[in-house]
Design a protein around this motif. Structure first.
Motif, short mmCIF file in Angstrom:
data_model
loop_
_atom_site.label_atom_id
_atom_site.label_comp_id
_atom_site.label_asym_id
_atom_site.label_seq_id
_atom_site.Cartn_x
_atom_site.Cartn_y
_atom_site.Cartn_z
N ARG A 233 -20.51 5.43 36.21
CA ARG A 233 -20.07 4.20 35.55
C ARG A 233 -19.00 4.51 34.51
NH1 ARG A 233 -24.58 0.10 33.28
NH2 ARG A 233 -24.66 1.53 31.49
N GLU B 119 -15.31 2.83 33.61
CA GLU B 119 -15.07 2.29 32.27
C GLU B 119 -14.01 3.08 31.51
OE1 GLU B 119 -18.96 2.52 30.64
OE2 GLU B 119 -19.54 0.51 31.33
N ASN C 89 -13.37 -2.93 38.21
CA ASN C 89 -14.73 -3.46 38.20
C ASN C 89 -15.29 -3.45 39.63
OD1 ASN C 89 -17.15 -4.76 37.62
ND2 ASN C 89 -16.23 -6.80 37.73
N PRO D 165 -18.72 -3.60 41.45
CA PRO D 165 -20.13 -3.88 41.16
C PRO D 165 -21.05 -2.77 41.65
CG PRO D 165 -19.06 -5.83 42.05
CD PRO D 165 -18.10 -4.70 42.22
N TYR E 119 -22.70 -6.35 32.90
CA TYR E 119 -22.64 -6.31 34.35
C TYR E 119 -23.47 -7.42 34.99
CZ TYR E 119 -21.00 -1.71 33.01
OH TYR E 119 -20.32 -0.68 32.41
#
Length: 350
Positions: A138, A142, A156, A158, A206
C-alpha cells in the motif's frame, strides 16, 4: 447487491492451455455484456487442470478484450511475490486501464509446499509477514515508502483482503479494507469471519463502511435437473482435489447420484489391501463425499426460482454486499446461460 465472477481458468477435457485462455477471454466478454461488476482471476501454481498461474498477464488480456467490467486478482498470493513488483505490475495495469483494476490479496501460497519452495526459494514461512507486506504494498501506491514504484505511485488501485479464516477478517477490519471470503470452497468459518469483520471494522480513506464479498458456486439452467447435471462437472473437480487426482474439467455426469456411483466403483477396484484382509473402501468413499459436499455447501444450483430462494436463505445466514460466483460448467454455451440467469436473479433480489 452486486454480482461478479471468479475464474480459475479451468482446462476443459480436450482443450490446450491456449484454448482454455481463449475460453477465459470469451467469458470476460460475455460478463462485460451482461453487466457483471467484476471478473477476478485466481493465482494457482503446479495445477495441471488450471491455466491461471501468470495472473497479471491474464488480467491484462481480459482488460484488453472488454470495455467496462472491472478485472482483477482473486487474488495475488502476496507471500509468493515482492510487494514492490506487485505495485509495479498493477500500477501499470491501472495506467493502461484506469478505473478498471482490482487488487485482491491473499496470504496462502496457492499451491503445495514443494512448489512454494520453487516460488520463494529460501523464503518459506512468509505467510506470517502478510500484514507487513500488505502495508508495504500500500505504501508504494501512496508514495510513503523509502523507494518509489512507478507508475504505481499516486494511483488508486482498490485493495481487497481475501481469506478463508477469521485471521483475515481481523486484518481487513483493522485496515479498513473490503473483505472477500472464500466460501466457494472453504465455507466453515463464513458466518463467524463476516461477523468479526463487520463488528471490528475501522472506517478508512479506502472504505467508509464494511464491504463483504462472498464466494459461491453457481450452476443455473432452465430446470433444476439440468442445473444439477451441469454442477456434476464442478463436483468432479472438487473430488479431484480431495483425492489428489486432478484432471481437466470433465463433461457432466447424468446425475449427481450416478457420479457418486461411478466414483464408488472406481474406488472399489483401485483400493489397497492390507495383509490377508481386503480393505473396505466404503468408509473412505463416505469421507471423501462428505468433504466434497462440505466444500460445495455454499452453492447456488437450480432454475431461477430455486436460486432466488437460495440467495434469500443465504442472506438470512450472513450479511454480504456482493456475490462472487465460481462455475465449472463444461459447455461454454451452458456456462453463459447460467451467468445470464444468475445476473437476472441477483438484479431481482436487489
Amino acid at each position: 447487491m452486486k454480482v461478479s465472477v471468479l475464474d480459475l481458468v479451468p482446462v476443459r477435457q480436450g482443450q490446450s492451455y491456449r484454448e482454455a485462455i481463449g475460453s477465459m477471454i470469451r467469458l470476460a466478454q460475455d460478463l462485460d455484456g451482461l453487466g457483471y461488476e467484476r471478473l477476478w482471476i485466481a493465482e494457482h501454481h503446479n495445477a495441471p487442470s488450471l491455466a491461471s498461474s501468470a495472473t497479471q498477464l491474464l488480467i491484462s488480456e481480459a482488460l484488453a478484450h472488454t470495455e467496462r467490467i472491472r478485472v482483477g486478482s482473486g487474488g495475488v498470493m502476496l507471500p509468493n511475490h515482492s510487494p514492490y513488483i506487485v505495485a509495479e505490475q498493477y500500477g501499470t495495469l491501472e495506467t493502461l486501464y484506469p478505473g478498471r483494476v482490482d487488487l485482491g490479496l491473499g496470504r496462502a501460497p496457492g499451491t503445495d509446499q514443494q512448489t512454494a519452495m520453487a516460488l520463494r526459494r529460501h523464503q518459506i514461512g512468509r505467510e506470517t509477514q502478510f500484514p507487513q507486506e500488505l502495508l508495504e504494498l500500500r505504501g508504494y501506491f501512496e508514495g510513503t515508502n523509502p523507494v518509489s514504484a512507478y507508475p504505481a505511485k499516486g494511483l488508486n488501485v482498490p485493495m481487497i483482503v481475501l481469506g478463508s479464516s477469521t485471521d483475515s477478517a481481523h486484518l481487513a477490519a483493522n485496515l479498513g479494507l473490503p473483505y472477500s471470503f472464500a466460501s466457494h470452497f472453504a465455507p466453515a468459518m463464513l458466518e463467524e469471519a463476516v461477523e468479526i469483520y463487520r463488528r471490528e471494522f475501522k472506517p478508512s480513506k479506502y472504505a467508509e463502511k464494511p464491504y463483504v464479498i462472498i464466494g459461491v458456486n453457481a450452476s443455473l439452467a432452465d430446470s433444476d435437473a439440468e442445473a444439477e447435471k451441469l454442477f456434476t462437472s464442478q463436483i468432479r473437480m472438487f473430488l479431484g482435489i480431495v483425492t489428489n487426482k486432478p484432471q481437466p474439467l470433465q463433461a457432466p455426469a447424468d446425475s449427481m447420484e450416478s457420479l457418486w456411483r461411478q466414483h464408488a466403483e472406481e474406488r472399489a477396484t483401485a483400493s489397497p489391501h492390507f495383509g490377508p484382509v481386503a480393505f473396505d473402501p466404503t468408509l473412505l468413499i463416505g469421507r471423501e463425499r462428505a468433504v466434497v459436499e462440505q466444500m460445495a455447501s455454499v452453492s447456488l444450483v437450480g432454475n431461477s426460482q430455486s436460486v432466488g430462494r437460495q440467495i434469500r436463505e443465504l442472506k438470512q445466514r450472513v450479511e454480504f454486499d456482493e456475490l462472487m460466483a465460481v462455475s465449472y460448467i463444461f459447455d461454454e454455451r451452458a456456462e453463459k446461460r447460467s451467468f445470464e440467469l444468475l445476473g437476472r436473479v441477483v438484479l431481482d433480489a436487489g
